[in-house]
Design a protein around this motif. Sequence first.
Motif, PDB file in Angstrom:
ATOM      1  N   UNK A  71      48.865  34.666  25.134  1.00  0.00           N
ATOM      2  CA  UNK A  71      49.722  35.845  25.235  1.00  0.00           C
ATOM      3  C   UNK A  71      49.318  36.581  26.500  1.00  0.00           C
ATOM      4  N   UNK A  72      50.257  36.756  27.401  1.00  0.00           N
ATOM      5  CA  UNK A  72      49.952  37.444  28.659  1.00  0.00           C
ATOM      6  C   UNK A  72      50.754  38.732  28.713  1.00  0.00           C
ATOM      7  N   UNK A  73      50.056  39.868  28.845  1.00  0.00           N
ATOM      8  CA  UNK A  73      50.779  41.132  28.954  1.00  0.00           C
ATOM      9  C   UNK A  73      50.441  41.814  30.273  1.00  0.00           C
ATOM     10  N   UNK A  74      51.242  42.806  30.581  1.00  0.00           N
ATOM     11  CA  UNK A  74      51.067  43.520  31.842  1.00  0.00           C
ATOM     12  C   UNK A  74      50.728  44.970  31.531  1.00  0.00           C
ATOM     13  N   UNK A  75      49.594  45.423  32.075  1.00  0.00           N
ATOM     14  CA  UNK A  75      49.127  46.784  31.798  1.00  0.00           C
ATOM     15  C   UNK A  75      50.192  47.831  32.111  1.00  0.00           C
ATOM     16  N   UNK A  76      50.850  47.674  33.252  1.00  0.00           N
ATOM     17  CA  UNK A  76      51.799  48.695  33.698  1.00  0.00           C
ATOM     18  C   UNK A  76      52.985  48.823  32.752  1.00  0.00           C
TER      19      UNK A  76
ATOM     20  N   UNK B  16      45.559  40.229  30.270  1.00  0.00           N
ATOM     21  CA  UNK B  16      46.289  41.418  30.709  1.00  0.00           C
ATOM     22  C   UNK B  16      46.199  41.491  32.229  1.00  0.00           C
ATOM     23  N   UNK B  17      47.345  41.784  32.857  1.00  0.00           N
ATOM     24  CA  UNK B  17      47.379  41.889  34.312  1.00  0.00           C
ATOM     25  C   UNK B  17      47.126  43.346  34.676  1.00  0.00           C
ATOM     26  N   UNK B  18      46.097  43.581  35.484  1.00  0.00           N
ATOM     27  CA  UNK B  18      45.721  44.950  35.830  1.00  0.00           C
ATOM     28  C   UNK B  18      46.693  45.512  36.848  1.00  0.00           C
ATOM     29  N   UNK B  19      46.685  46.848  37.020  1.00  0.00           N
ATOM     30  CA  UNK B  19      47.629  47.464  37.973  1.00  0.00           C
ATOM     31  C   UNK B  19      47.458  46.931  39.395  1.00  0.00           C
ATOM     32  N   UNK B  20      46.258  46.402  39.736  1.00  0.00           N
ATOM     33  CA  UNK B  20      46.105  45.889  41.098  1.00  0.00           C
ATOM     34  C   UNK B  20      46.408  44.396  41.174  1.00  0.00           C
ATOM     35  N   UNK B  21      46.916  43.837  40.062  1.00  0.00           N
ATOM     36  CA  UNK B  21      47.468  42.493  40.129  1.00  0.00           C
ATOM     37  C   UNK B  21      46.560  41.371  39.686  1.00  0.00           C
TER      38      UNK B  21
ATOM     39  N   UNK C 106      44.866  53.502  41.699  1.00  0.00           N
ATOM     40  CA  UNK C 106      45.019  52.179  41.079  1.00  0.00           C
ATOM     41  C   UNK C 106      46.269  51.487  41.616  1.00  0.00           C
ATOM     42  N   UNK C 107      46.755  51.950  42.746  1.00  0.00           N
ATOM     43  CA  UNK C 107      48.005  51.438  43.298  1.00  0.00           C
ATOM     44  C   UNK C 107      47.837  49.983  43.763  1.00  0.00           C
ATOM     45  N   UNK C 108      48.676  49.123  43.220  1.00  0.00           N
ATOM     46  CA  UNK C 108      48.554  47.700  43.495  1.00  0.00           C
ATOM     47  C   UNK C 108      48.762  47.344  44.956  1.00  0.00           C
TER      48      UNK C 108
ATOM     49  N   UNK D  50      39.616  43.365  37.870  1.00  0.00           N
ATOM     50  CA  UNK D  50      39.612  42.110  38.603  1.00  0.00           C
ATOM     51  C   UNK D  50      39.463  42.317  40.103  1.00  0.00           C
ATOM     52  N   UNK D  51      38.712  43.337  40.507  1.00  0.00           N
ATOM     53  CA  UNK D  51      38.564  43.664  41.934  1.00  0.00           C
ATOM     54  C   UNK D  51      37.906  42.510  42.696  1.00  0.00           C
ATOM     55  N   UNK D  52      36.915  41.874  42.069  1.00  0.00           N
ATOM     56  CA  UNK D  52      36.211  40.783  42.769  1.00  0.00           C
ATOM     57  C   UNK D  52      37.133  39.602  43.054  1.00  0.00           C
TER      58      UNK D  52
END
Lengths: 350, 370
Positions: free
Chosen positions: A254-259, A328-333, B8-10, B45-47
């Motif tokens: 299950x893959x979700x997106x934080x945003x 989960x995909x974080x806001x920075x991708x 936190x802007x992508x 997941x910054x790294x």
Amino acid sequence: MTTPEFNAICPVPMQQYPHVLMAHGGGGRLMHQLLETVFGPAFSNPILDARHDSAQFSVPPGKLAMTTDSYVVRPLFFPGGDIGSMAIHGTVNDLAMSGARPLYLSCGFIIEEGLPMETLWRVVSSMRAAAQQCGVQIVTGDTKVVDQGKGDGLYLNTTGIGVIEHELPIAPTSVMPGDAVIVSGDLGRHGMAIMAVREGLQFESTIESDSASVRNPVRALLKAGIAVRCLRDLTRGGLASALNEIAAAAGVKIAIEQKAVPVREDVHAACEMLGLDPLHVANEGRFVAFVAGPDAGRAVEILRHHEVSAQAAVIGNVAASTGPLVTIKSPIGASRILDMPSGEQLPRIC
Amino acid sequence: MKYLDEYRDGNLAQQLAREIHRVTTKPWTIMEVCGGQTHAIVKFGIDELLPKQITLIHGPGCPVCVTPLEVIDKALELAARPGVIFTSFGDMLRVPGSATDLLSVKARGGDVRMVYSPLDAVQLAEQNPAREVVFFGVGFETTAPATALAVFQAAQKGLGNFSMLISHVLVPPAIEALMSAPGCRVQAFLAAGHVCAVMGYEEYPPLAAKYHVPIVVTGFEPLDILQGILMTVQQLESGRAEVENQYARAVTRRGNQPAQELIRKVFQVVPRKWRGVGEIPQSGLGLTAAYAAFDAERKFGVANRPVAEPADCVAGLVLQGLKKPHECPAFAGKCTPEHPLGATMVSSEGACAAYYRYRRQAAPERAFSK
């Protein structure tokens, strides 16, 4: 429900006893008075009024669903709800999660000696209103009184029976690759509302619990013929626990997106401050729905027609996997694992 | 959320990541000191956005993790005493001592209470004059002012039933110990923004000069950390070793003066043992003679019993940045958050807990390539 003369205030004979005594659970005159003046009139319906040791009723055709839950929330009254309405909503929602139409509830009261009668009356009135709103009848019950100091004022247990009038195999094992993951609204409100009052935390605004019945939006999904695979209410453990349980049962990713996950700003702020994750926090009027991918858009539209699920949103999807996994995909991708919380949620040091 | 989502802007994160890729020409090893930064790195997941040449290693900046086993055993002993209300921050409650933890002591009848501030513990002492209230004072310079304020207030109110079990530690001596240890791989530091918000960063230039390491005071949001890394790599690539401040919106050179004054009033610098690292000279805070009456160890005469760490646990090496959590044979097998062998698996800021929570099943794929 047929309760012509129901008073909004505590009945007169009870006012002679401003607090619950051990004798109110002792089986004698006082207990009889409690049943006749408080529980009887509040929950009145032909099945309960028959005053049998067990409720008797006929069962409509179809499969039955049955569930039980105990409620030990402290404080008994909190912004957005109370233990009484929560005990009705919680059990009705558990039935709704198998797509069942709730029919009958039982209710067990475990009362701590010394509980103000007024408090009991307020809880009972709230249960009555919630049951009416959900279209269920409380048909049997039990009362016990325990010594002072042996309970937190009041514990409730409700058991519910509902009838399943659809043919869908709604279950975690029905979830399959290609399904869409939908949450019915913003997350984390109940848990943060309780934590704020319990710990005396003051935030800029009052966070209200989301305690509510989700029966109507679920019924609407089924009525519209949405291919619903699985429904799960997001109580203790929050979204993260529910998704992990379902991924494990179905053996999928299950893959979700934080945003995409709706979280109200004040809840987000409170969680950030305490180091908690809104996806781990409990809800009392939210559920996650897995539906066939092509039905996702229509399902969200249907949900949004109901006030309780007006913020519904698609948050992710299901994919094939060699083993169960929730990401989960974080806001920075970047993607990471979304794990179940470990035990109780403990705020961090700094 | 305002003041948070901006960081936190992508798109901005990807821009910073691209810039880091552009300036990186050699392999570099950077340590983020603070556990809060470790969690942000792994959680967001910054790294995964960084070039392969950059290795982040996770530092000792987790207050829960570095509190020695002996001190936790003392906490457990105090919490089990009849008549004592033992108060603590939430994330200390699950940390294992040599035999049990505070939540288990509570389950067996100890009066253990979670507080959000040491001042709540002072209030409890006022409300319960017949009971002894003990607060578990742990943490870095970040929490020290609040602990100091609690002691100061208790003294002003003349509370004879309030005391503290203290295990406060300081960041600069830990950096010094790490840099002078044999086998140290660290070439630069992201200093802990919140510690510097209190203390400023005047303590760091001598360290940067002595060990020729860049030190960049860095915040906790993804963009803060990426910018901190970029500033660090720029220094490394150009051979500079300076102290720079990425977290200027919260940190000034001299820090929070009234808070520092309060710390100096109540505390003195003492040697302190760090869990998994050992004793570091002048690396902790203890009560001064004027406030010694509030020292719970002295008040209750709890004995100092040296105890050994579980043999399987490599938390010490993890805290020194010599091993990554998943390189431990016990990781996610014998050692889990439910059955932790070491504190790094328990605390919300511990490196092992971060890896367990966010990375257990799969090695991360690189989400960005040059």
